[in-house]
Scaffold this active site. Structure first.
Site, PDB file in Angstrom:
ATOM      1  CG  HIS A 243      35.557  47.648  39.470  1.00  0.00           C
ATOM      2  ND1 HIS A 243      34.444  48.416  39.255  1.00  0.00           N
ATOM      3  CD2 HIS A 243      36.340  48.350  40.310  1.00  0.00           C
ATOM      4  CE1 HIS A 243      34.562  49.551  39.932  1.00  0.00           C
ATOM      5  NE2 HIS A 243      35.699  49.532  40.583  1.00  0.00           N
ATOM      6  CB  THR A 244      34.158  42.754  35.349  1.00  0.00           C
ATOM      7  OG1 THR A 244      32.811  43.105  35.629  1.00  0.00           O
ATOM      8  CG2 THR A 244      34.207  41.435  34.627  1.00  0.00           C
ATOM      9  CB  THR A 245      39.289  41.410  37.909  1.00  0.00           C
ATOM     10  OG1 THR A 245      38.678  40.482  38.796  1.00  0.00           O
ATOM     11  CG2 THR A 245      39.336  42.776  38.550  1.00  0.00           C
TER      12      THR A 245
END
Lengths: 266, 265
Positions: B26-28
């Protein structure tokens, strides 16, 4: 009821030879026996009004078995008929409103909301395994895009029309006759039409005119509006406004009766 | 159109994403970000302040983005971090507020039992912690301002100010700041804060802090908004306006180059 449907009334998926669907007619009958629901489109908003029969003396009536529900910030519905069926429709209406907002980022327009409800109700008239809804739905909604407000009614058959005054339930016929006398026809021109304050009084009067204390169950009057004054939000009509409207209505009815009596004596 | 019981008319789209697999990442880290939010309790409520800049990395991309938002009639949130996540959180809270209103026991606003600021804050804590535990965080630090509820559900006189960060840490305080502001503005606010500050004083303090942040934080702007929640349960968010700035300080004017330092300002 074998004679009335003669075998063609067992499922809404079958027409009778003379082109009727009995299950839908029976569903409509269920609505005709329920409390009266009225809707009025006025100059500055819409008023919904439902007569909620108190089925039991010990009922906590203020918060349970409500007939008028908020669906979205700018729309509300009144239901009559089988309340449990009606609640199902209300739930669906909320889903549709939320879904539209999620998808398009704007409030659901009144026509779209109504047609979505219609499709849902209609679906239940198409299958042998389903029973049509025994409830009618009055939809009051405001479109922030066009800044117009409108009133629709969805019937158990799934048919829906737009009205400037509509009624469902037990007293619908006489209520319709009474409402026709009010200044609500848009052809009369904007300035001539009644406002929501006046409509609240007139609707209370209609409900009390139709009510027969000796014959009918006691009831509670539920009223909501969606108007300029409420910022076009669907809200309950303040209780003191309803109370004074009822008081006025009762007085009007009494006076009319006295006049009738006088005429008879002459 | 085929017959279907699905909500959404003929325009139904799949809004739900496909199920993440074991290898899904995921976008972190954030892409478009807003910087600090400052908040302070004062005599008759809570004040929030933030600038209106949203940056794309180190580029000042959107200069009129609002980051102070009312989410129901008596609760405000302010958000720093990923702007799209902030929009998504706001939508979520507004949806909840609408659902609360629709499913309330009563048609009347005064009996609506709307969520108070403390409930919103607690809910956000759960959301943020849940998301970070799935390694899919909402990249925001959120400030929630409003009033607490009494036992009987009515709104009390006690102001509430709380913060939830991107990993679900939540705390309350009389003064709060997120982002760069927690380093630059918070010490200044601590120094000047008194519980009985008038609105004007508190507002002046916030403006001073915003101005200082504009001087020192490369991702800040002098175009700002101030918002307040007051005792009568009203949320007011100002239109964006510009702060006056003064660039003639000696340290700003004279380059340190050639003065035996490292050459920086």
């Amino acid at each position: 009821m074998a004679s009335s449907g003669s075998g063609y009334d067992l499922s809404s998926s079958t027409f009778s030879p003379d082109g009727r669907i009995f299950q839908i007619e029976y569903a409509s009958k269920a609505v005709e026996n329920a409390g009266t629901a009225l809707g009025l489109r006025c100059r500055d908003g819409i008023v919904l009004c439902v007569e909620k029969p108190l089925v039991h003396k010990m009922l906590v009536s203020e918060t349970t078995g409500r007939r008028i529900h908020t669906v979205d910030s700018h729309s509300g519905v009144a239901i009559t008929g089988f309340v449990s069926d009606g609640r199902q429709i209300v739930g669906r209406a909320r889903d549709e409103a939320a879904n539209y907002l999620e998808t398009y980022g704007t409030t659901i327009p009144p026509e779209v909301l109504t047609s979505r409800i219609s499709s849902y109700v209609h679906y239940f008239t198409l299958h042998g395994a389903l029973r049509p809804f025994g409830a009618s739905t009055l939809v009051a909604a405001y479109d922030p895009g066009t800044k117009e407000h409108s009133l629709h009614m969805v019937e158990p058959s799934g048919v829906s029309y737009e009205y400037y005054g509509c009624s469902a339930g037990r007293g619908r016929q006489s209520a319709r006759t009474e409402m026709e006398k009010l200044a609500i026809n848009p052809k009369q021109g904007e300035g001539e039409l009644i406002d929501v304050q006046e409509a609240v009084k007139q609707l209370a009067k209609i409900i009390y005119t139709l009510y027969d204390e000796s014959k009918d169950k006691p009831f509670e009057l539920e009223m909501s509006w969606l108007c300029e004054g409420s910022g076009w939000r669907h809200e309950g009509v303040p209780k003191d406004v309803i109370a004074s409207a009822v008081e006025w209505a009762k007085k009007e009815i009494e006076e009319a009766e006295e006049e009738d009596d006088d005429e008879m004596e002459e | 159109m085929s017959l279907s019981l699905q909500a959404g008319g003929s325009a139904t789209r799949a809004l739900s994403s496909t199920a993440p697999s074991a290898t899904t990442s995921h976008t972190t880290s954030p892409i478009t970000t807003g910087t600090s939010v400052l908040a302070i309790k004062y005599r008759s409520g809570v004040l929030l302040a933030a600038d209106t800049l949203v940056s794309y990395g180190s580029m000042a991309k959107y200069k009129n983005a609002r980051r102070l938002l009312p989410i129901n009639s008596s609760t405000l949130i302010g958000g720093s971090g990923e702007y799209s996540d902030l929009q998504s959180v706001t939508e979520l809270l507004k949806r909840n507020a609408l659902e609360d209103r629709c499913t309330a026991d009563s048609l009347y606003n005064e009996e609506s039992n709307e969520e108070c600021a403390k409930e919103v804050w607690s809910y956000l804590r759960a959301v943020m912690y849940n998301r970070r535990s799935k390694m899919n965080p909402l990249w925001n630090d959120l400030v929630v301002a409003g009033f607490k509820k009494n036992e009987d559900g009515t709104i009390s006189d006690e102001p509430f100010l709380g913060l939830v960060d991107k990993i679900g840490t939540a705390y309350e305080d009389d003064i709060l700041a997120t982002g760069f502001g927690s380093y630059i503005a918070l010490p200044l606010m601590r120094e000047k804060y008194r519980p009985d500050m008038e609105e004007g004083e508190a507002r002046a303090l916030l403006e001073d802090c915003l101005r200082i942040l504009f001087y020192r934080d490369c991702r800040a702007l002098n175009r700002v908004q101030i918002a307040k929640v007051t005792r009568d349960g009203k949320c007011l968010v100002s239109e964006p306006y510009e702060l006056d700035t003064y660039w003639d300080f000696k340290g700003f004017v004279n380059s340190k180059a050639g003065l035996g330092t490292d050459g920086g300002w």
